[in-house]
Write a protein that holds these residues in place. Sequence first.
Motif: not given
Length: 356
Positions: A29, A32-33, A55, A78
Amino acid sequence: MAQEVCVIVDAGDRARLAAITSDRNRPQKHVQRARIILLSADRLSVAEIARQAAASRPAVWRWQARYALAGVDGLLRDKTRPPGRAPVPTATVAKVLALTCSEPQGQATHWTGRAMAQASGISLRSVQRIWDTHRLQPHRLRSFKRSNDPAFAEKVEDIVGLTMDPPMHTVVLSIDEKSQIQALDRTQPGLPLKPGKCGTMTHDYKRNGVTTLFAALNVQDGTVLGRCMPQHRHQEFVRFLNAVERAVPAGKLIHAIADNYATHKHPKVRAWLERHPRWVFHFTPTSASWINAVEGFFSALSRRRLRQGVFQSVADLEQAIARYIREHNATSSPFVWTKPAGTILAKLDRLPASSE
Protein backbone atom coordinates in the motif's frame (compact mmCIF):
# COMPACT_ATOMS: atom_id res chain seq x y z
CA MET A 1 -14.69 13.47 -5.18
CA ALA A 2 -12.68 15.17 -7.93
CA GLN A 3 -9.14 16.45 -8.25
CA GLU A 4 -8.75 19.54 -6.06
CA VAL A 5 -4.96 19.96 -5.77
CA CYS A 6 -2.00 20.28 -8.09
CA VAL A 7 0.78 17.99 -6.94
CA ILE A 8 4.25 19.58 -6.83
CA VAL A 9 7.08 17.31 -5.69
CA ASP A 10 10.49 18.74 -4.78
CA ALA A 11 13.74 16.88 -5.32
CA GLY A 12 13.97 15.61 -1.76
CA ASP A 13 10.46 14.13 -1.77
CA ARG A 14 10.98 12.65 -5.23
CA ALA A 15 14.10 10.80 -4.06
CA ARG A 16 12.29 9.55 -0.97
CA LEU A 17 9.27 8.38 -2.97
CA ALA A 18 11.52 6.63 -5.49
CA ALA A 19 13.25 4.81 -2.62
CA ILE A 20 9.87 3.64 -1.31
CA THR A 21 8.78 2.24 -4.68
CA SER A 22 12.04 0.31 -5.06
CA ASP A 23 12.08 -1.10 -1.53
CA ARG A 24 10.90 -4.72 -1.61
CA ASN A 25 10.36 -4.78 2.14
CA ARG A 26 7.82 -1.96 2.02
CA PRO A 27 4.09 -2.74 2.34
CA GLN A 28 2.43 -2.70 -1.05
CA LYS A 29 0.00 0.00 0.00
CA HIS A 30 2.93 2.37 0.66
CA VAL A 31 4.47 1.52 -2.73
CA GLN A 32 1.16 2.19 -4.49
CA ARG A 33 0.70 5.56 -2.79
CA ALA A 34 4.26 6.67 -3.62
CA ARG A 35 3.75 5.63 -7.25
CA ILE A 36 0.54 7.69 -7.43
CA ILE A 37 2.40 10.83 -6.29
CA LEU A 38 5.32 10.27 -8.66
CA LEU A 39 2.97 9.80 -11.60
CA SER A 40 1.01 12.89 -10.53
CA ALA A 41 4.24 14.91 -10.53
CA ASP A 42 4.74 13.90 -14.18
CA ARG A 43 1.40 15.60 -15.00
CA LEU A 44 -0.35 12.47 -16.19
CA SER A 45 -4.11 12.34 -16.27
CA VAL A 46 -5.99 10.83 -13.36
CA ALA A 47 -7.24 7.96 -15.50
CA GLU A 48 -3.68 7.13 -16.60
CA ILE A 49 -2.37 7.36 -13.05
CA ALA A 50 -5.13 5.01 -11.85
CA ARG A 51 -4.30 2.52 -14.64
CA GLN A 52 -0.55 2.47 -14.00
CA ALA A 53 -0.87 2.40 -10.22
CA ALA A 54 -3.69 -0.22 -10.26
CA ALA A 55 -5.92 2.05 -8.19
CA SER A 56 -9.29 3.72 -8.53
CA ARG A 57 -9.68 7.39 -9.44
CA PRO A 58 -11.07 8.30 -5.99
CA ALA A 59 -7.98 6.66 -4.47
CA VAL A 60 -5.75 8.81 -6.68
CA TRP A 61 -7.58 11.99 -5.60
CA ARG A 62 -7.48 10.92 -1.95
CA TRP A 63 -3.70 10.37 -1.84
CA GLN A 64 -2.98 13.49 -3.83
CA ALA A 65 -4.87 15.47 -1.20
CA ARG A 66 -3.14 13.61 1.63
CA TYR A 67 0.30 14.39 0.17
CA ALA A 68 -0.62 18.05 -0.21
CA LEU A 69 -1.60 18.19 3.49
CA ALA A 70 0.98 15.95 5.21
CA GLY A 71 3.72 15.24 2.70
CA VAL A 72 5.42 11.86 2.36
CA ASP A 73 4.83 11.01 6.03
CA GLY A 74 1.08 11.31 5.44
CA LEU A 75 1.29 8.57 2.82
CA LEU A 76 2.94 6.15 5.27
CA ARG A 77 0.24 6.20 7.93
CA ASP A 78 -3.50 5.64 7.83
CA LYS A 79 -5.96 7.95 9.48
CA THR A 80 -7.51 6.63 12.63
CA ARG A 81 -11.08 5.57 12.15
CA PRO A 82 -13.88 5.49 14.70
CA PRO A 83 -14.95 1.96 15.73
CA GLY A 84 -17.55 0.32 13.55
CA ARG A 85 -19.81 -0.28 16.53
CA ALA A 86 -19.87 1.09 20.04
CA PRO A 87 -18.60 -1.43 22.58
CA VAL A 88 -21.16 -2.98 24.86
CA PRO A 89 -21.13 -1.15 28.22
CA THR A 90 -19.54 -2.99 31.13
CA ALA A 91 -22.78 -2.81 33.09
CA THR A 92 -24.66 -4.51 30.25
CA VAL A 93 -22.04 -7.26 30.04
CA ALA A 94 -22.35 -7.82 33.79
CA LYS A 95 -26.13 -7.97 33.45
CA VAL A 96 -25.92 -10.59 30.67
CA LEU A 97 -23.52 -12.71 32.75
CA ALA A 98 -25.72 -12.49 35.83
CA LEU A 99 -28.88 -13.38 33.91
CA THR A 100 -27.19 -16.27 32.12
CA CYS A 101 -26.22 -17.85 35.45
CA SER A 102 -29.73 -17.43 36.87
CA GLU A 103 -33.08 -19.01 36.17
CA PRO A 104 -34.64 -17.89 32.85
CA GLN A 105 -37.95 -16.16 32.54
CA GLY A 106 -41.19 -18.10 32.29
CA GLN A 107 -41.20 -21.87 31.98
CA ALA A 108 -37.99 -22.23 29.97
CA THR A 109 -35.25 -24.42 31.41
CA HIS A 110 -32.32 -22.39 30.04
CA TRP A 111 -31.53 -19.12 28.32
CA THR A 112 -31.41 -18.87 24.55
CA GLY A 113 -29.55 -16.19 22.65
CA ARG A 114 -32.69 -14.45 21.42
CA ALA A 115 -34.33 -14.53 24.83
CA MET A 116 -31.21 -13.02 26.39
CA ALA A 117 -31.00 -10.35 23.67
CA GLN A 118 -34.60 -9.34 24.34
CA ALA A 119 -34.10 -9.29 28.11
CA SER A 120 -30.86 -7.30 28.02
CA GLY A 121 -31.74 -4.94 25.16
CA ILE A 122 -28.76 -5.78 22.92
CA SER A 123 -28.40 -7.71 19.68
CA LEU A 124 -28.21 -11.48 19.39
CA ARG A 125 -24.66 -11.27 18.03
CA SER A 126 -23.58 -9.18 21.02
CA VAL A 127 -24.97 -11.82 23.37
CA GLN A 128 -23.13 -14.53 21.46
CA ARG A 129 -19.86 -12.59 21.65
CA ILE A 130 -20.24 -12.12 25.40
CA TRP A 131 -20.96 -15.82 25.88
CA ASP A 132 -18.00 -16.82 23.72
CA THR A 133 -15.67 -14.49 25.62
CA HIS A 134 -16.72 -15.86 29.01
CA ARG A 135 -17.08 -19.47 27.82
CA LEU A 136 -20.77 -19.72 28.67
CA GLN A 137 -22.90 -22.37 26.93
CA PRO A 138 -26.43 -22.35 28.41
CA HIS A 139 -27.69 -24.87 25.85
CA ARG A 140 -25.28 -27.56 27.04
CA LEU A 141 -25.79 -29.77 30.07
CA ARG A 142 -23.37 -32.34 31.44
CA SER A 143 -24.94 -35.19 33.39
CA PHE A 144 -23.37 -37.15 36.21
CA LYS A 145 -24.25 -39.91 38.65
CA ARG A 146 -22.45 -40.39 41.92
CA SER A 147 -22.08 -43.93 43.13
CA ASN A 148 -23.71 -44.70 46.46
CA ASP A 149 -21.65 -47.87 46.95
CA PRO A 150 -20.45 -47.89 50.60
CA ALA A 151 -17.23 -49.63 49.49
CA PHE A 152 -16.64 -47.25 46.58
CA ALA A 153 -13.18 -46.08 47.68
CA GLU A 154 -11.93 -49.60 48.39
CA LYS A 155 -13.15 -50.92 45.03
CA VAL A 156 -11.67 -48.00 43.10
CA GLU A 157 -8.28 -48.42 44.78
CA ASP A 158 -8.39 -52.15 44.10
CA ILE A 159 -9.30 -51.91 40.41
CA VAL A 160 -7.12 -48.90 39.59
CA GLY A 161 -4.15 -50.43 41.37
CA LEU A 162 -4.71 -53.72 39.56
CA THR A 163 -4.87 -51.92 36.20
CA MET A 164 -1.89 -49.62 36.72
CA ASP A 165 0.39 -52.20 38.36
CA PRO A 166 -0.70 -55.79 37.57
CA PRO A 167 0.83 -58.47 39.81
CA MET A 168 3.54 -60.73 38.42
CA HIS A 169 2.50 -63.93 36.62
CA THR A 170 -1.10 -62.79 36.27
CA VAL A 171 -3.46 -61.81 33.49
CA VAL A 172 -5.78 -58.88 34.18
CA LEU A 173 -8.98 -59.02 32.14
CA SER A 174 -11.75 -56.46 31.87
CA ILE A 175 -14.91 -58.47 31.18
CA ASP A 176 -18.37 -57.35 30.16
CA GLU A 177 -21.05 -57.95 27.56
CA LYS A 178 -22.64 -55.62 25.02
CA SER A 179 -26.19 -56.85 24.72
CA GLN A 180 -28.96 -56.26 22.19
CA ILE A 181 -26.71 -55.37 19.25
CA GLN A 182 -29.18 -55.05 16.39
CA ALA A 183 -28.55 -56.25 12.85
CA LEU A 184 -30.12 -53.30 11.02
CA ASP A 185 -30.58 -53.23 7.26
CA ARG A 186 -31.60 -50.01 5.50
CA THR A 187 -34.67 -49.90 3.25
CA GLN A 188 -32.67 -48.23 0.43
CA PRO A 189 -28.96 -47.97 -0.36
CA GLY A 190 -27.28 -44.79 0.85
CA LEU A 191 -25.00 -42.47 -1.09
CA PRO A 192 -21.25 -42.31 -0.40
CA LEU A 193 -19.31 -39.36 0.93
CA LYS A 194 -18.46 -36.67 -1.66
CA PRO A 195 -16.56 -33.38 -1.53
CA GLY A 196 -18.98 -30.89 -0.01
CA LYS A 197 -21.61 -33.55 0.78
CA CYS A 198 -21.80 -36.04 3.63
CA GLY A 199 -22.80 -39.63 3.16
CA THR A 200 -26.49 -40.50 3.39
CA MET A 201 -28.48 -43.29 5.02
CA THR A 202 -32.22 -43.84 5.15
CA HIS A 203 -33.94 -42.97 8.40
CA ASP A 204 -36.03 -46.14 8.41
CA TYR A 205 -34.54 -49.60 8.71
CA LYS A 206 -35.35 -53.29 8.88
CA ARG A 207 -34.53 -55.32 11.98
CA ASN A 208 -32.88 -58.66 11.28
CA GLY A 209 -32.32 -59.86 14.85
CA VAL A 210 -29.94 -59.18 17.72
CA THR A 211 -26.79 -60.64 19.20
CA THR A 212 -24.77 -60.18 22.40
CA LEU A 213 -21.01 -59.70 22.43
CA PHE A 214 -19.13 -61.08 25.40
CA ALA A 215 -15.65 -59.54 25.52
CA ALA A 216 -12.55 -59.72 27.70
CA LEU A 217 -9.93 -56.98 27.30
CA ASN A 218 -6.41 -57.97 28.31
CA VAL A 219 -5.05 -54.93 30.12
CA GLN A 220 -1.39 -55.93 29.62
CA ASP A 221 -1.45 -56.03 25.81
CA GLY A 222 -4.82 -54.53 24.82
CA THR A 223 -6.05 -57.59 22.93
CA VAL A 224 -9.72 -58.57 23.09
CA LEU A 225 -11.24 -62.04 23.23
CA GLY A 226 -14.84 -61.85 22.05
CA ARG A 227 -17.71 -64.26 21.49
CA CYS A 228 -21.14 -63.46 20.03
CA MET A 229 -24.10 -65.35 21.51
CA PRO A 230 -27.87 -65.08 21.02
CA GLN A 231 -28.61 -64.30 24.71
CA HIS A 232 -26.80 -62.97 27.76
CA ARG A 233 -27.87 -65.30 30.53
CA HIS A 234 -25.58 -66.97 33.07
CA GLN A 235 -25.35 -70.02 30.79
CA GLU A 236 -23.77 -67.96 28.00
CA PHE A 237 -21.51 -66.20 30.51
CA VAL A 238 -20.19 -69.53 31.79
CA ARG A 239 -19.55 -70.64 28.21
CA PHE A 240 -17.59 -67.46 27.64
CA LEU A 241 -15.57 -67.99 30.82
CA ASN A 242 -14.68 -71.47 29.56
CA ALA A 243 -13.44 -69.94 26.29
CA VAL A 244 -11.29 -67.46 28.21
CA GLU A 245 -10.00 -70.24 30.45
CA ARG A 246 -8.79 -72.16 27.41
CA ALA A 247 -7.18 -69.07 25.87
CA VAL A 248 -5.12 -68.03 28.92
CA PRO A 249 -1.89 -70.05 29.30
CA ALA A 250 -1.73 -72.47 32.21
CA GLY A 251 0.17 -71.37 35.29
CA LYS A 252 -1.11 -67.77 35.28
CA LEU A 253 -3.60 -66.32 37.68
CA ILE A 254 -6.57 -64.49 36.15
CA HIS A 255 -7.90 -61.30 37.72
CA ALA A 256 -11.21 -60.41 36.09
CA ILE A 257 -12.83 -56.97 36.47
CA ALA A 258 -16.61 -57.13 36.02
CA ASP A 259 -19.65 -55.02 36.85
CA ASN A 260 -22.49 -55.90 39.19
CA TYR A 261 -24.81 -57.42 36.58
CA ALA A 262 -26.81 -60.26 38.17
CA THR A 263 -25.48 -62.76 35.63
CA HIS A 264 -21.93 -62.24 36.92
CA LYS A 265 -23.01 -63.20 40.45
CA HIS A 266 -25.30 -66.10 39.60
CA PRO A 267 -24.89 -69.14 41.87
CA LYS A 268 -23.76 -71.27 38.94
CA VAL A 269 -21.15 -68.68 38.04
CA ARG A 270 -19.93 -68.70 41.64
CA ALA A 271 -19.81 -72.49 41.53
CA TRP A 272 -17.76 -72.28 38.32
CA LEU A 273 -15.29 -69.93 40.05
CA GLU A 274 -14.91 -72.39 42.92
CA ARG A 275 -13.94 -75.07 40.40
CA HIS A 276 -11.37 -72.74 38.83
CA PRO A 277 -9.31 -71.38 41.73
CA ARG A 278 -6.94 -69.35 39.55
CA TRP A 279 -9.80 -66.94 38.78
CA VAL A 280 -10.40 -63.89 41.02
CA PHE A 281 -13.31 -61.53 40.32
CA HIS A 282 -13.11 -57.82 41.16
CA PHE A 283 -16.49 -56.11 40.97
CA THR A 284 -16.75 -52.42 40.07
CA PRO A 285 -18.66 -50.04 42.35
CA THR A 286 -22.31 -49.51 41.53
CA SER A 287 -22.96 -46.82 38.89
CA ALA A 288 -19.27 -46.84 37.94
CA SER A 289 -19.03 -48.79 34.70
CA TRP A 290 -16.53 -46.14 33.46
CA ILE A 291 -13.84 -47.85 35.52
CA ASN A 292 -14.16 -51.03 33.43
CA ALA A 293 -11.65 -50.70 30.57
CA VAL A 294 -13.61 -52.86 28.12
CA GLU A 295 -16.32 -50.18 28.00
CA GLY A 296 -13.93 -48.05 25.94
CA PHE A 297 -13.60 -50.88 23.44
CA PHE A 298 -17.39 -51.19 23.21
CA SER A 299 -17.65 -47.44 22.57
CA ALA A 300 -15.11 -47.59 19.75
CA LEU A 301 -16.86 -50.62 18.26
CA SER A 302 -20.19 -48.79 18.21
CA ARG A 303 -18.79 -45.58 16.71
CA ARG A 304 -16.48 -47.12 14.13
CA ARG A 305 -18.31 -50.27 13.01
CA LEU A 306 -21.90 -50.64 14.21
CA ARG A 307 -23.57 -47.23 14.09
CA GLN A 308 -23.28 -46.75 10.32
CA GLY A 309 -23.16 -50.43 9.46
CA VAL A 310 -25.69 -52.23 7.28
CA PHE A 311 -26.30 -55.88 8.17
CA GLN A 312 -28.64 -58.19 6.29
CA SER A 313 -28.61 -60.88 8.97
CA VAL A 314 -27.33 -61.70 12.44
CA ALA A 315 -24.59 -63.83 10.90
CA ASP A 316 -23.49 -60.84 8.83
CA LEU A 317 -23.38 -58.72 12.01
CA GLU A 318 -21.39 -61.31 13.97
CA GLN A 319 -18.88 -61.70 11.14
CA ALA A 320 -18.38 -57.93 11.04
CA ILE A 321 -17.76 -57.85 14.79
CA ALA A 322 -15.28 -60.73 14.54
CA ARG A 323 -13.37 -58.94 11.75
CA TYR A 324 -13.24 -55.75 13.79
CA ILE A 325 -11.84 -57.62 16.80
CA ARG A 326 -9.15 -59.24 14.62
CA GLU A 327 -8.13 -55.85 13.23
CA HIS A 328 -8.06 -54.40 16.74
CA ASN A 329 -5.86 -57.20 18.04
CA ALA A 330 -3.42 -56.83 15.13
CA THR A 331 -2.55 -53.28 16.24
CA SER A 332 -3.42 -53.38 19.95
CA SER A 333 -1.28 -51.79 22.64
CA PRO A 334 -1.34 -52.08 26.45
CA PHE A 335 -4.16 -50.28 28.19
CA VAL A 336 -2.73 -47.30 30.11
CA TRP A 337 -4.62 -45.94 33.10
CA THR A 338 -3.34 -42.42 33.81
CA LYS A 339 -5.27 -41.28 36.90
CA PRO A 340 -4.34 -42.82 40.27
CA ALA A 341 -7.09 -43.72 42.70
CA GLY A 342 -6.36 -40.70 44.92
CA THR A 343 -7.03 -38.28 42.05
CA ILE A 344 -10.33 -39.99 41.23
CA LEU A 345 -11.51 -39.95 44.83
CA ALA A 346 -10.53 -36.28 45.21
CA LYS A 347 -12.84 -35.31 42.32
CA LEU A 348 -15.82 -36.71 44.23
CA ASP A 349 -15.59 -33.83 46.68
CA ARG A 350 -16.71 -31.48 43.90
CA LEU A 351 -19.91 -33.44 43.25
CA PRO A 352 -23.09 -33.05 45.31
CA ALA A 353 -23.88 -35.86 47.69
CA SER A 354 -26.27 -38.53 46.45
CA SER A 355 -29.86 -38.32 47.66
CA GLU A 356 -30.34 -42.05 47.42
